[in-house]
Scaffold this motif. Structure first.
Motif, PDB file in Angstrom:
ATOM      1  N   TRP A 686      26.692  83.464  36.186  1.00  0.00           N
ATOM      2  CA  TRP A 686      26.973  82.666  34.991  1.00  0.00           C
ATOM      3  C   TRP A 686      25.859  81.632  34.841  1.00  0.00           C
ATOM      4  O   TRP A 686      25.389  81.061  35.840  1.00  0.00           O
ATOM      5  CB  TRP A 686      28.292  81.911  35.128  1.00  0.00           C
ATOM      6  N   GLN A 687      25.415  81.403  33.604  1.00  0.00           N
ATOM      7  CA  GLN A 687      24.433  80.358  33.315  1.00  0.00           C
ATOM      8  C   GLN A 687      24.978  79.482  32.184  1.00  0.00           C
ATOM      9  O   GLN A 687      25.440  80.000  31.159  1.00  0.00           O
ATOM     10  CB  GLN A 687      23.082  80.956  32.926  1.00  0.00           C
ATOM     11  N   PHE A 688      24.900  78.157  32.396  1.00  0.00           N
ATOM     12  CA  PHE A 688      25.465  77.214  31.435  1.00  0.00           C
ATOM     13  C   PHE A 688      24.402  76.226  30.980  1.00  0.00           C
ATOM     14  O   PHE A 688      23.582  75.757  31.769  1.00  0.00           O
ATOM     15  CB  PHE A 688      26.634  76.451  32.067  1.00  0.00           C
ATOM     16  N   GLY A 689      24.459  75.894  29.688  1.00  0.00           N
ATOM     17  CA  GLY A 689      23.492  74.966  29.126  1.00  0.00           C
ATOM     18  C   GLY A 689      22.127  75.614  29.032  1.00  0.00           C
ATOM     19  O   GLY A 689      21.859  76.656  29.632  1.00  0.00           O
ATOM     20  N   SER A 690      21.254  75.015  28.278  1.00  0.00           N
ATOM     21  CA  SER A 690      19.897  75.551  28.110  1.00  0.00           C
ATOM     22  C   SER A 690      18.953  74.405  27.807  1.00  0.00           C
ATOM     23  O   SER A 690      19.218  73.600  26.911  1.00  0.00           O
ATOM     24  CB  SER A 690      19.861  76.577  26.978  1.00  0.00           C
ATOM     25  N   GLN A 691      17.864  74.321  28.586  1.00  0.00           N
ATOM     26  CA  GLN A 691      16.864  73.282  28.390  1.00  0.00           C
ATOM     27  C   GLN A 691      15.526  73.948  28.119  1.00  0.00           C
ATOM     28  O   GLN A 691      15.049  74.745  28.919  1.00  0.00           O
ATOM     29  CB  GLN A 691      16.763  72.403  29.637  1.00  0.00           C
ATOM     30  N   GLU A 692      14.910  73.635  26.957  1.00  0.00           N
ATOM     31  CA  GLU A 692      13.614  74.205  26.630  1.00  0.00           C
ATOM     32  C   GLU A 692      12.529  73.175  26.887  1.00  0.00           C
ATOM     33  O   GLU A 692      12.648  72.002  26.512  1.00  0.00           O
ATOM     34  CB  GLU A 692      13.563  74.654  25.168  1.00  0.00           C
ATOM     35  N   TYR A 693      11.416  73.611  27.520  1.00  0.00           N
ATOM     36  CA  TYR A 693      10.329  72.716  27.895  1.00  0.00           C
ATOM     37  C   TYR A 693       9.140  72.900  26.954  1.00  0.00           C
ATOM     38  O   TYR A 693       9.127  73.805  26.112  1.00  0.00           O
ATOM     39  CB  TYR A 693       9.953  72.953  29.356  1.00  0.00           C
ATOM     40  N   ASP A 694       8.138  72.040  27.110  1.00  0.00           N
ATOM     41  CA  ASP A 694       7.041  71.976  26.142  1.00  0.00           C
ATOM     42  C   ASP A 694       6.309  73.301  25.982  1.00  0.00           C
ATOM     43  O   ASP A 694       5.828  73.617  24.898  1.00  0.00           O
ATOM     44  CB  ASP A 694       6.047  70.880  26.547  1.00  0.00           C
ATOM     45  N   ASN A 695       6.202  74.070  27.044  1.00  0.00           N
ATOM     46  CA  ASN A 695       5.474  75.337  26.934  1.00  0.00           C
ATOM     47  C   ASN A 695       6.353  76.487  26.449  1.00  0.00           C
ATOM     48  O   ASN A 695       5.912  77.628  26.363  1.00  0.00           O
ATOM     49  CB  ASN A 695       4.834  75.702  28.280  1.00  0.00           C
ATOM     50  N   GLY A 696       7.623  76.178  26.138  1.00  0.00           N
ATOM     51  CA  GLY A 696       8.538  77.196  25.644  1.00  0.00           C
ATOM     52  C   GLY A 696       9.439  77.791  26.700  1.00  0.00           C
ATOM     53  O   GLY A 696      10.350  78.575  26.375  1.00  0.00           O
ATOM     54  N   LEU A 697       9.244  77.438  27.964  1.00  0.00           N
ATOM     55  CA  LEU A 697      10.104  77.954  29.031  1.00  0.00           C
ATOM     56  C   LEU A 697      11.519  77.424  28.853  1.00  0.00           C
ATOM     57  O   LEU A 697      11.723  76.245  28.562  1.00  0.00           O
ATOM     58  CB  LEU A 697       9.544  77.527  30.396  1.00  0.00           C
ATOM     59  N   ARG A 698      12.478  78.310  29.037  1.00  0.00           N
ATOM     60  CA  ARG A 698      13.879  77.931  28.867  1.00  0.00           C
ATOM     61  C   ARG A 698      14.629  78.180  30.181  1.00  0.00           C
ATOM     62  O   ARG A 698      14.574  79.279  30.738  1.00  0.00           O
ATOM     63  CB  ARG A 698      14.519  78.738  27.737  1.00  0.00           C
ATOM     64  N   LEU A 699      15.315  77.141  30.686  1.00  0.00           N
ATOM     65  CA  LEU A 699      16.050  77.243  31.946  1.00  0.00           C
ATOM     66  C   LEU A 699      17.485  76.762  31.749  1.00  0.00           C
ATOM     67  O   LEU A 699      17.737  75.859  30.935  1.00  0.00           O
ATOM     68  CB  LEU A 699      15.387  76.390  33.038  1.00  0.00           C
ATOM     69  N   PRO A 700      18.433  77.338  32.477  1.00  0.00           N
ATOM     70  CA  PRO A 700      19.816  76.846  32.401  1.00  0.00           C
ATOM     71  C   PRO A 700      19.951  75.519  33.138  1.00  0.00           C
ATOM     72  O   PRO A 700      19.148  75.189  34.015  1.00  0.00           O
ATOM     73  CB  PRO A 700      20.612  77.951  33.109  1.00  0.00           C
ATOM     74  N   LYS A 701      20.991  74.786  32.780  1.00  0.00           N
ATOM     75  CA  LYS A 701      21.276  73.530  33.481  1.00  0.00           C
ATOM     76  C   LYS A 701      22.156  73.752  34.704  1.00  0.00           C
ATOM     77  O   LYS A 701      22.279  72.873  35.556  1.00  0.00           O
ATOM     78  CB  LYS A 701      21.939  72.538  32.521  1.00  0.00           C
ATOM     79  N   LEU A 702      22.762  74.931  34.783  1.00  0.00           N
ATOM     80  CA  LEU A 702      23.592  75.267  35.948  1.00  0.00           C
ATOM     81  C   LEU A 702      23.650  76.782  36.070  1.00  0.00           C
ATOM     82  O   LEU A 702      23.868  77.480  35.080  1.00  0.00           O
ATOM     83  CB  LEU A 702      25.009  74.704  35.800  1.00  0.00           C
ATOM     84  N   LEU A 703      23.432  77.293  37.278  1.00  0.00           N
ATOM     85  CA  LEU A 703      23.552  78.716  37.558  1.00  0.00           C
ATOM     86  C   LEU A 703      24.541  78.904  38.700  1.00  0.00           C
ATOM     87  O   LEU A 703      24.460  78.218  39.717  1.00  0.00           O
ATOM     88  CB  LEU A 703      22.198  79.315  37.930  1.00  0.00           C
TER      89      LEU A 703
END
Length: 938
Positions: A686-703
Motif C-alpha cells: 500500500w502507498q499513501f500520499g504523494s509528494q512531487e519534487y522539483d525534477n518531477g520525481l514522485r514518492l509516497p509519504k508512507l509505504l
C-alpha cells in the motif's frame, strides 16, 4: 519494582509463582521465557557475626539472555535492627526442553549488600527452579544457600567486612596534577572518554580455593566503583571489598594513553606482573602519564605555496590515539597536532579537487615541548577523459573508467581525486577529470548503464606528467546497443491512458538517475497482527490520505511501533546508509554505523564493535536502502486493465496466482498491489500520499508492505520518508568511508597468501577520512600479473535462465569440469562472427570433460534467444545474465570484470578463473588444461 515483605523466622514456605509467559517456545528454537515472582529474605552481619542495621540489600536478575518485555531492573530493601531483610524479585526463567530433567527450567539472580563503613559484598549467584524442591534435597542435612524452588527459599546470609580503600594521585610527566581523570574498578569502559568496549572483572578467591565472581558488578552503584580526580589529581574509592581482584582503568582523557590494570585489594601474589598490577596494600598510588606535545605541520606545494584545507592524520605505531592526532591546515597551510611522544606515520592529504597527491611521512616525537615541520605535497597529473558517440560526437554522461599502472596487479576504478573514492562517471558534457600520479597509465572502459559498445575498450599507454593536463577520448557505438538498455517506453493497451505509461517510464528513469539524500523511518520485522484486519484497515484508507501508522500498529498488536531512522546518500549507482541517533547533537559521521556501496566495493562500519568490513563488489551481500526502496512503481505493461474514475484497476485471477492493482490513471502512481499464489505465499503493498519534487520525481509519504504465508503475516515493512533533498551534483567525499581510531579493519579484497580463505585484518591507530582509499595501500602485496593470467575462485553464474535451440533447459552442471564461457550479446556483430568458432570448440572438446557455454547480456527474453539459437544453429547452452544489481551487461559479467563483448573466460576443474580475454587464446588455454593429469584423490 520494589515490594516490602515482612521478614519471618521461617522463609521456607514462600509463594514463589509464575507471573507471565513472555515468549513461547516455538518462537525461539525450543526455548521459552517466563517471569516468576521469587521471595528473597535473609540476614546481613559483619565479620564479627553482629547484625548490621540500615544496610542496603539489592537483587537483580542475571540471565544469559533477556528482552521481549523483561527489564533487568534491581530491587532493594533495607535491613531492620536485627539485620533482617525481605523483598520480591521478578526472575526471568529460560525453559529449554532439550536439557536433561532438572535443568530444563532455571532462572539466575544475584544478591549483594552495601553499608556505610564497610566494603560491599555479594552472595554466590542464586538459581530459581519453578518446581517443587526434590525430597532428597529437602531431607539433606545441609541445604544449598543459593538454590530457590517453587516451595522453598533459603535464607540468604551476607557478611560485610571492613573496606579496602584504593586512593592515589594522578599527574603528568611534568609534575602537573591531572584533574577529572577517570578511575574505574570492576567495570571498565575503554577510551575514548569511556565510550569504548565495556569489560567487567570482579572476583574473590575463597579460602577453599574456589572463585566467586560478582556477576552484577555493573548494577553496583557507580560511585562505589567509578570516580574522578579532583583539581589536585587526588582520587579515592573507599568501599571496595577486601582480598578481591578487579579489572581497573585509569584514563586521564583522550589526549593521554589510558592504563588498564589489575587491582588487588590485598597482598599481591609472588608471580604478579608488577607492570600491570597495583595493590591497595602498597599505600597511596602515584600514577604518572606522559603529556602531549605540540606539533605544527606546514603543508606546501613544490613552489613553496601554503596549502589550505589539507588534512593531517597521525597514526601511532603501537597504540591507538583518540585526540590531537588529526587536523586541517589553515590559510597559512599550518595544521596543529597535540600528540604524545612516540613514533607516528603521518597521512598528508591535499584538499578535495586540488591537483596534488597525498603522501606519507614518518614522524618521531620526543621529549621536546613542541616541534615544527614542513612537508611538500607533489603535483598530480590532470587527466580529462571524454566519452562521445561515434556517429555525431555528442557527449555521453555517466560513463565510468578503470586505470592500470605497472605497479598495480589489477585495474582500479577512477576517482576524481586521490584522497576519497568517489568513482564518478562522466558529467553532462561527457568529461571525467581526474588527478593521478605521474607515470605511464592505461585506461579501460567500464560496463555502463547505457549498453553502448566502445569502439576501443582499452587505451594506448598514456605518459602523464606532473602539473600538466592530458586529454583522451573514448568513442562509443550506439548502433549496436542493447535494446533492453534504451529505457524505451512500453505503452499499456488502450484501456490504460498512454500518458500513464509514459509517466511510469519517466519515474523509473528518475529513480535511477536522481542524486541527493533522504531520511526515512523504517521498520522491518515480524508482526503478530491479523492479516485480514490489517488488509481491511489499509484498504479502506484513500490513496491521498496518510494514516497514522503508529496508532494503527498499536491497534493491531497492542505494542508501540519502534522504527529506526536512517539517512541515505544516493546517486543511482552509489549508496550510503547511515544510522541516525535520536539526538541531533550526536550524529557526526565518525560515530554512526553505516553501510556503503561506492560503485566498486562495499563497506560496513559497526560502531558498537568498532569494526569495519570491506568487500569487493562480487561478494558484497548487505541489503541497501536505496531511493527505489521508498516507492513501488506500477509495472510498465498490463493488459485488460480498466479505468474507473481517476483510478486504473487491474485484476488477474488464474489457477496459480491472483493479482490485483490499483493506481492513479493519469500518473500511474501505485496505491495498492497484491499478489497471492496457490502455494500460500502472498505479497501486499500500500502507498499513501504523494509528494512531487522539483525534477518531477514522485514518492509516497508512507509505504506498507506485507509478505504472508498461509494467511499469516510473515514480514511487515514500513517506510516513512521524513525528508528528501535532490541535488545536481554531490560533493566528492559524499561516499567516503570515514572511521575513527581503534577500529578493526577486515578486508576481503585480497586474501593472505598463507591462507586464501582468511581476510586481511589490521587495526587503525588513528582516524581515516576514507578507508576505501587508505586500504588500497594496506592490502597484502602480490606479484603483479596481467588480468588474462590472473587466477582466483570463479564467481558463480547468477543467471535468469538457460535455453538451447529447443527452449528452456535446466542449469548446466559444470562441477569438476573445464569450462569455456563466452560473455556475448546478439546485437554485437563480433559476437555473431564467433558463433562458428564456439560451435567448433564444442566439437573439438566433445570427448573431453569440457563444458562450452555462453552467457548473454541481461534482459533478453527467452523466446527471442531460443529463436536466435535456431537461426544460427548454436550447439552450446545459452544463459541470460541476471540484472538485480543493475550492472551493465549483467551481474555475472560484472563479477568477472567484463568490460566489453565478446569476452571469453576459462575455469579450471577446481573452479578457478584462469583466463579472461579473447576466444582464440581461451581455446588454447583449454587445450593446455585438457592435457594436464587429473588428481583422482581430490
Amino acid at each position: 519494582m520494589v515490594q516490602a515483605v515482612a521478614f519471618g523466622d521461617e522463609p521456607a514456605s514462600p509463594t514463589n509463582s509464575l507471573v507471565k509467559v513472555i515468549r513461547e517456545a516455538q518462537a525461539m528454537n525450543g526455548v521459552s521465557m517466563e517471569i516468576h515472582r521469587v521471595e528473597i529474605a535473609g540476614l546481613v552481619v559483619n565479620d564479627q557475626g553482629a547484625p548490621v542495621a540500615d544496610a542496603t540489600v539489592m537483587a537483580v536478575g542475571t540471565p544469559d539472555q533477556y528482552g521481549f518485555g523483561y527489564e533487568r531492573s534491581p530491587v532493594e530493601a533495607t535491613t531492620n535492627a536485627s539485620g533482617e531483610f525481605a523483598m520480591v524479585l521478578e526472575v526471568l526463567v529460560l525453559r529449554d526442553s532439550s536439557q536433561q530433567v532438572g535443568k530444563q527450567a532455571v532462572g539466575e539472580f544475584c544478591v549483594f549488600a552495601i553499608a556505610d563503613g564497610y566494603g560491599f559484598t555479594w552472595a554466590e549467584e542464586c538459581t530459581f527452579r519453578p518446581e517443587p524442591m526434590p525430597a532428597s534435597l529437602r531431607e539433606a542435612a545441609t541445604k544449598s544457600l543459593t538454590g530457590f524452588y517453587q516451595d522453598f527459599s533459603p535464607a540468604v546470609k551476607l557478611t560485610l567486612e571492613p573496606p579496602a580503600v584504593f586512593e592515589g594521585v594522578i599527574s603528568d610527566d611534568q609534575g602537573n596534577p591531572l584533574p577529572n581523570a577517570r578511575i574505574q574498578a570492576g567495570v571498565v569502559n575503554g577510551p575514548p572518554e569511556g565510550q569504548g568496549r565495556e569489560i567487567r572483572g570482579c572476583r574473590l578467591e575463597n579460602e577453599s580455593g574456589t572463585t566467586s565472581t560478582f556477576v552484577a558488578i555493573d548494577v553496583l552503584p557507580a560511585n562505589l566503583r567509578d570516580t574522578r580526580t579532583d583539581e589536585l589529581g587526588h582520587f579515592s574509592l573507599p568501599q571496595l571489598r577486601t582480598d578481591t581482584t578487579y579489572m581497573a582503568l585509569i584514563d586521564p582523557g583522550p589526549e593521554y594513553d589510558a592504563k588498564q590494570l589489575t587491582l588487588l585489594t590485598g597482598d599481591p601474589p609472588a608471580n604478579a606482573d608488577i607492570r600491570r598490577t597495583i595493590s591497595t596494600s602498597d599505600g597511596i598510588y602515584s600514577g604518572q602519564f606522559a603529556c602531549p606535545r605540540d606539533v605544527r605541520i606546514h603543508l606546501v606545494t613544490a613552489e613553496g605555496e601554503p596549502i589550505a584545507g589539507g588534512c593531517v592524520l597521525a597514526h601511532a605505531k603501537r597504540q591507538a590515539r583518540y585526540a590531537g592526532t588529526n587536523s586541517r591546515t589553515n590559510e597559512r597551510g599550518i595544521a596543529e597536532l597535540r600528540i604524545l611522544p612516540g613514533e607516528y606515520t603521518l597521512l598528508l592529504d591535499p584538499p578535495l579537487d586540488a591537483p596534488l597527491l597525498p603522501r606519507k611521512a614518518m614522524l618521531t616525537v620526543g621529549d621536546e615541548a613542541s616541534r615544527e615541520l614542513q612537508y611538500c605535497l607533489p603535483a598530480a597529473a590532470t587527466l580529462r577523459i571524454h566519452a562521445v558517440h561515434e556517429d555525431d560526437d555528442s557527449a555521453i554522461a555517466d560513463i565510468r573508467f578503470r586505470y592500470q599502472t605497472d605497479s598495480m596487479d589489477e585495474p582500479q576504478l577512477l576517482s576524481t581525486q586521490q584522497v576519497a573514492s568517489d568513482y564518478r562517471g562522466t558529467d553532462s558534457e561527457g568529461v571525467l577529470e581526474v588527478q593521478l600520479p605521474p607515470g605511464e597509465v592505461t585506461l579501460l572502459t567500464e560496463t555502463n548503464p547505457r549498453g553502448l559498445t566502445p569502439v576501443q575498450s582499452k587505451s594506448d599507454p598514456i605518459v602523464l606528467v606532473a602539473g600538466e593536463a592530458h586529454d583522451y577520448e573514448f568513442r562509443f557505438d550506439r548502433s549496436r546497443r542493447n535494446p533492453a538498455a534504451t529505457n524505451q517506453v512500453l505503452v499499456a493497451d488502450s484501456t490504460s491512458p498512454a500518458e500513464m505509461a509514459a509517466e511510469i517510464s519517466r519515474q523509473r528513469i528518475l529513480l535511477a538517475s536522481s542524486k541527493g539524500t533522504f531520511t526515512a523511518n523504517l521498520f522491518r520485522g515480524t508482526c503478530e497482527a491479523s492479516l485480514e484486519e490489517v488488509k481491511t484497515t489499509l484498504d479502506a484508507v484513500p490513496a491521498a490520505a496518510v494514516p497514522d501508522i503508529r496508532e494503527l500498529y498499536k491497534q493491531w498488536t497492542g505494542q508501540p511501533l519502534r522504527m529506526a531512522t536512517q539517512r541515505t546518500t544516493f546517486d543511482g549507482l552509489r549508496c550510503k546508509n547511515e544510522t541516525v541517533t535520536t539526538s541531533p547533537e550526536s550524529t557526526p559521521p565518525l560515530a554512526a554505523d553505516y553501510v556503503l556501496f561506492n560503485g566498486s566495493e562495499g563497506v560496513n562500519y559497526d560502531d558498537t564493535n568498532q569494526q569495519v568490513d570491506l568487500f569487493p563488489q562480487r561478494s558484497f551481500h548487505f541489503a541497501m536502502n536505496r531511493l527505489s526502496n521508498l516507492t513501488e512503481l506500477m509495472p510498465p505493461l498490463l493488459k485488460d486493465g480498466e479505468v474507473i474514475g481517476d483510478q486504473y484497476v487491474f485484476l488477474l485471477k488464474e489457477e496459480t496466482e491472483t493479482f490485483e492493482l490499483v493506481a492513479n490513471a493519469k500518473t500511474g502512481h501505485l496505491h495498492r498491489k497484491s499478489t497471492v499464489f496457490s502455494t500460500g505465499y502472498g505479497k501486499f503493498i500500500w502507498q499513501f500520499g504523494s509528494q512531487e519534487y522539483d525534477n518531477g520525481l514522485r514518492l509516497p509519504k508512507l509505504l506498507v508492505e506485507i509478505q504472508s504465508r498461509e494467511g499469516k503475516i510473515g514480514i511487515l515493512r514500513i517506510v516513512e520518508p521524513t525528508s528528501v533533498e535532490l541535488v545536481d551534483e554531490l560533493p566528492a567525499d559524499a561516499f567516503a568511508s570515514p572511521v575513527p581510531a581503534d577500529t578493526t579493519v577486515v578486508d576481503y579484497h585480497k586474501m593472505l597468501t598463507d591462507d586464501p580463505n582468511r581476510p586481511n585484518v589490521y587495526r587503525l591507530n588513528g582516524p581515516v577520512t576514507d578507508l576505501s582509499r587508505y586500504a588500497l595501500q594496506e592490502r597484502p602485496v602480490v606479484e603483479p600479473t596481467t588480468p588474462k593470467q590472473s587466477q582466483h575462485q570463479a564467481a558463480p553464474f547468477t543467471v535468469a535462465g538457460w535455453v538451447d535451440q529447443q527452449g528452456a533447459i535446466d542449469a548446466v552442471d559444470t562441477s569438476g569440469k573445464l569450462v569455456l564461457v563466452q560473455f556475448w550479446a546478439n546485437w554485437c556483430p563480433q559476437c555473431e562472427k564467433q558463433i562458428a568458432d564456439m560451435n567448433k570448440a564444442v566439437a573439438t572438446f566433445a570427448d573431453q570433460p569440457v563444458v562450452v557455454l555462453a552467457i548473454h547480456a541481461s534482459e533478453m527474453p527467452e523466446d527471442n534467444l531460443v529463436a536466435y539459437a535456431k537461426k544460427y544453429r548454436i550447439t552450446y547452452p545459452l544463459a541470460i545474465d541476471d540484472h538485480q544489481a543493475g550492472n551493465g551487461f549483467g551481474d555475472t559479467a560484472a563479477a568477472y570484470g567484463v568490460r566489453g563483448v565478446p569476452t571469453t573466460a576459462v575455469i579450471d576443474r577446481k573452479g578457478n578463473l584462469v583466463y579472461l580475454g579473447e576466444l582464440k587464446e581461451a581455446v588454447a588455454k583449454v587445450r593446455e588444461l585438457v592435457k594436464e593429469p587429473v588428481d583422482e584423490s581430490k
